[in-house]
Design an enzyme around this catalytic site. Structure first.
Site, PDB file in Angstrom:
ATOM      1  N   GLY A   4       0.949  -1.162   0.034  1.00 54.88           N
ATOM      2  CA  GLY A   4      -0.043   0.000  -0.030  1.00 54.88           C
ATOM      3  C   GLY A   4       0.860   1.352   0.158  1.00 54.88           C
ATOM      4  N   ARG A  50       1.176  -5.103  -5.669  1.00 58.33           N
ATOM      5  CA  ARG A  50       1.301  -6.125  -4.994  1.00 58.33           C
ATOM      6  C   ARG A  50       1.595  -7.183  -5.957  1.00 58.33           C
ATOM      7  NH1 ARG A  50      -2.801  -3.700  -1.856  1.00 58.33           N
ATOM      8  NH2 ARG A  50      -1.786  -3.159   0.349  1.00 58.33           N
ATOM      9  N   ASP A 101       5.725  -4.957   6.034  1.00 56.85           N
ATOM     10  CA  ASP A 101       6.099  -6.335   6.415  1.00 56.85           C
ATOM     11  C   ASP A 101       6.196  -7.322   5.376  1.00 56.85           C
ATOM     12  OD1 ASP A 101       6.573  -5.944   9.025  1.00 56.85           O
ATOM     13  OD2 ASP A 101       4.718  -6.948   9.674  1.00 56.85           O
ATOM     14  N   THR A 118       4.237   2.841   5.737  1.00 56.62           N
ATOM     15  CA  THR A 118       2.965   2.356   5.602  1.00 56.62           C
ATOM     16  C   THR A 118       2.251   2.954   6.710  1.00 56.62           C
ATOM     17  OG1 THR A 118       1.344   0.675   6.342  1.00 56.62           O
ATOM     18  CG2 THR A 118       3.583   0.438   7.306  1.00 56.62           C
ATOM     19  N   ASP A 128       0.115   2.469   8.378  1.00 66.09           N
ATOM     20  CA  ASP A 128      -0.590   1.546   9.952  1.00 66.09           C
ATOM     21  C   ASP A 128       0.319   1.681  11.031  1.00 66.09           C
ATOM     22  OD1 ASP A 128      -2.763   0.986   8.142  1.00 66.09           O
ATOM     23  OD2 ASP A 128      -1.630  -0.927   7.622  1.00 66.09           O
ATOM     24  N   ASP A 173       2.411  -0.421  11.695  1.00 60.98           N
ATOM     25  CA  ASP A 173       2.422  -1.835  12.344  1.00 60.98           C
ATOM     26  C   ASP A 173       3.767  -2.408  12.241  1.00 60.98           C
ATOM     27  OD1 ASP A 173       1.929  -2.114   9.635  1.00 60.98           O
ATOM     28  OD2 ASP A 173       0.421  -3.432   9.690  1.00 60.98           O
ATOM     29  N   ARG A 191      -5.284  -1.798   9.191  1.00 61.05           N
ATOM     30  CA  ARG A 191      -5.008  -3.282   8.973  1.00 61.05           C
ATOM     31  C   ARG A 191      -5.447  -3.806  10.121  1.00 61.05           C
ATOM     32  NH1 ARG A 191      -0.635  -5.137   4.829  1.00 61.05           N
ATOM     33  NH2 ARG A 191       0.469  -3.855   6.261  1.00 61.05           N
TER      34      ARG A 191
HETATM   35  P1  ADP Z   1       2.998  -4.632   2.750  1.00 60.49           P
HETATM   36  O1  ADP Z   1       4.536  -4.598   2.324  1.00 60.49           O
HETATM   37  O2  ADP Z   1       2.664  -3.276   2.965  1.00 60.49           O
HETATM   38  O3  ADP Z   1       3.049  -5.393   3.944  1.00 60.49           O
HETATM   39  P2  ADP Z   1       1.907  -6.741   1.072  1.00 60.49           P
HETATM   40  O4  ADP Z   1       1.870  -7.908   2.187  1.00 60.49           O
HETATM   41  O5  ADP Z   1       0.869  -6.634   0.207  1.00 60.49           O
HETATM   42  O6  ADP Z   1       2.197  -5.501   1.588  1.00 60.49           O
HETATM   43  O7  ADP Z   1       3.297  -7.219   0.424  1.00 60.49           O
HETATM   44  C1  ADP Z   1       3.718  -6.470  -0.646  1.00 60.49           C
HETATM   45  C2  ADP Z   1       4.355  -7.448  -1.636  1.00 60.49           C
HETATM   46  O8  ADP Z   1       5.609  -8.057  -1.176  1.00 60.49           O
HETATM   47  C3  ADP Z   1       3.409  -8.729  -2.023  1.00 60.49           C
HETATM   48  O9  ADP Z   1       2.721  -8.246  -3.344  1.00 60.49           O
HETATM   49  C4  ADP Z   1       4.713  -9.552  -2.617  1.00 60.49           C
HETATM   50  O10 ADP Z   1       5.161  -9.134  -3.901  1.00 60.49           O
HETATM   51  C5  ADP Z   1       5.969  -9.357  -1.501  1.00 60.49           C
HETATM   52  N1  ADP Z   1       5.543 -10.256  -0.399  1.00 60.49           N
HETATM   53  C6  ADP Z   1       4.640 -10.295   0.499  1.00 60.49           C
HETATM   54  N2  ADP Z   1       4.773 -11.166   1.136  1.00 60.49           N
HETATM   55  C7  ADP Z   1       5.861 -12.022   0.752  1.00 60.49           C
HETATM   56  C8  ADP Z   1       6.548 -13.270   1.187  1.00 60.49           C
HETATM   57  N3  ADP Z   1       5.875 -14.016   2.197  1.00 60.49           N
HETATM   58  N4  ADP Z   1       7.509 -13.725   0.638  1.00 60.49           N
HETATM   59  C9  ADP Z   1       7.866 -13.017  -0.641  1.00 60.49           C
HETATM   60  N5  ADP Z   1       7.565 -11.913  -1.072  1.00 60.49           N
HETATM   61  C10 ADP Z   1       6.411 -11.555  -0.284  1.00 60.49           C
HETATM   62  O1  F6P Z   2      -1.621  -1.100   5.036  1.00 58.98           O
HETATM   63  C1  F6P Z   2      -2.290  -0.041   4.622  1.00 58.98           C
HETATM   64  C2  F6P Z   2      -3.594  -0.065   4.259  1.00 58.98           C
HETATM   65  O2  F6P Z   2      -4.280   1.057   3.889  1.00 58.98           O
HETATM   66  C3  F6P Z   2      -4.338  -0.683   5.476  1.00 58.98           C
HETATM   67  O3  F6P Z   2      -4.928   0.326   6.489  1.00 58.98           O
HETATM   68  C4  F6P Z   2      -5.855  -1.172   4.769  1.00 58.98           C
HETATM   69  O4  F6P Z   2      -6.176  -2.177   5.364  1.00 58.98           O
HETATM   70  C5  F6P Z   2      -5.184  -1.711   3.450  1.00 58.98           C
HETATM   71  O5  F6P Z   2      -3.836  -0.923   3.167  1.00 58.98           O
HETATM   72  C6  F6P Z   2      -5.799  -1.466   2.231  1.00 58.98           C
HETATM   73  O6  F6P Z   2      -5.367  -2.132   1.165  1.00 58.98           O
HETATM   74  P1  F6P Z   2      -5.866  -1.765  -0.367  1.00 58.98           P
HETATM   75  O7  F6P Z   2      -4.810  -1.102  -1.053  1.00 58.98           O
HETATM   76  O8  F6P Z   2      -5.769  -3.258  -0.855  1.00 58.98           O
HETATM   77  O9  F6P Z   2      -7.186  -1.290  -0.389  1.00 58.98           O
END
Ligand code: ADP
Ligand code: F6P
Length: 320
Positions: A12, A73, A104, A126, A128, A130, A172
């Site tokens: 995000g 993503r 994360d 982010t 959040d 978090d 989140r």
């Molecule tokens: P954020 O980084 O905000 O937590 P996401 O969880 O959507 O957001 O993760 C962003 C991108 O990071 C994912 O679309 C994927 O490409 C990569 N990613 C997430 N989790 C993993 C994982 N366990 N192993 C490898 N790549 C990951």
């Molecule tokens: O992690 C940031 C955040 O805006 C959260 O607060 C929310 O749950 C999520 O992303 C929404 O993600 P999307 O871009 O898929 O609507």
């Protein structure tokens, strides 16, 4: 000395990501490195959607929300083949280091790429807040200020109509935005995942304060705890105070970053380049007690962030 690095934003978006991109790019350029922008996170790294940056590529972005590099993503990056393709792109272009701005999930990806020999440094981006290894994440301050401004506006109309405004904020799985916004807006109640809540008790408290002359109310609900609409309906039934729900949603992810987010993003971005220039990778940068710090990615991912319990207690005590 590493000569070429790439920057990407992933997951995000968050206000201040642009300030981080600028800091990384300029710090690296001032060390004589070549800098490449990677579009749409790991998608661009897999597909080679990459361009060379110069000092002007990052002009006029420090005050803008969103990310000039776009974000995405990328399910493919969760696979061994996806990570292998990304590594091949890096080798083809001679990218020795990558700065990954995200949450994360993005750091898990960065750890995978690091294990293939590419130096990766993560910056927590982010709204959040978090991410456990840092007191503040890039975008959090702006998002809270946006939420506060929106709730202030809602309070105006609630005041005129003697209503209760039930406002759902993002986060989140974390209640940090909710509890801080609740404090800043004088909410009668903050509902987060971290604390049990009881709608009967909330209704009772509202009726007691009404007896003392309180005529309008704000309840802040953190995303994912319950539906703001349903909560508003129950509160109305239990108190006979007209209630309206508002879901703030993605407005909290946009807007010009606050000074704090710009400065934090800049300090973190600068630090990331200092690490890479020393050949150090597989790290996540954070801010703890106003000091810039960094941790091994796995260690950072295993940390637990405490909830702002004391702040929640203060919010409750002051809601008379
Ligand atoms: P954020 O980084 O905000 O937590 P996401 O969880 O959507 O957001 O993760 C962003 C991108 O990071 C994912 O679309 C994927 O490409 C990569 N990613 C997430 N989790 C993993 C994982 N366990 N192993 C490898 N790549 C990951
Ligand atoms: O992690 C940031 C955040 O805006 C959260 O607060 C929310 O749950 C999520 O992303 C929404 O993600 P999307 O871009 O898929 O609507």
């Amino acid at each position: 000395m590493i000569k070429k690095i790439g920057i990407l934003t992933s997951g995000g978006d968050a206000p201040g990501m642009n300030a981080a991109i600028r800091a990384v790019a300029r710090a690296a350029m001032s060390k004589g490195m070549e800098v490449y922008g990677i579009r749409r996170g790991y998608v661009g790294l897999i597909n080679g959607d990459i361009f060379e940056m110069n000092a002007r590529s990052v002009s006029d972005i420090i005050h803008r929300g969103g990310t000039m590099l776009f974000t995405a993503r990328c399910p493919e990056f969760r696979t061994e083949e996806g990570v292998e393709k990304a590594k091949e792109t890096c080798e083809k272009l001679g990218l020795e280091g990558i700065v990954v701005i995200g949450g994360d999930g993005s750091f898990r990806g960065a750890a995978d790429l690091s294990s293939k020999g590419i130096l990766c440094v993560g910056l927590p981006g982010t709204i959040d807040n978090d991410i456990a290894c840092t007191d503040y994440t890039i975008g959090y301050d702006t998002a809270m200020n946006t939420a506060m401004e929106m709730v202030d506006k809602l309070r105006d109309t609630s005041q005129s109509h003697d209503r209760c405004s039930v406002v759902e904020v993002m986060g989140r799985n974390a209640g940090y935005i909710a509890v801080n916004t609740g404090i800043a807006c004088g909410a009668i109640e903050v509902i987060t995942k971290e604390r049990p809540y009881d709608l009967d008790a909330i209704a009772k408290k509202m009726l007691e304060t009404k007896k003392n002359g309180k005529e309008n109310f704000v309840i802040i609900v953190s995303e994912g705890v319950g539906h703001a609409n349903e909560i508003a309906q129950v509160i109305q039934e239990k108190t006979h105070i007209e209630s309206r729900a508002t879901i703030l949603g993605h407005v909290q992810r946009g807007g010009s970053p606050t000074l704090r987010d710009r400065v934090i993003a800049t300090k973190m971005g600068y630090h990331a380049v200092q690490l890479l220039s020393q050949g150090i990778g597989n790290r996540v940068v954070g801010i703890q007690k106003d000091e810039v710090v960094d941790f091994d990615i796995q260690e950072a991912l295993s940390m637990k962030k405490p909830y702002e319990d004391e702040l929640h207690t203060i919010a409750e005590e002051l809601a008379l």
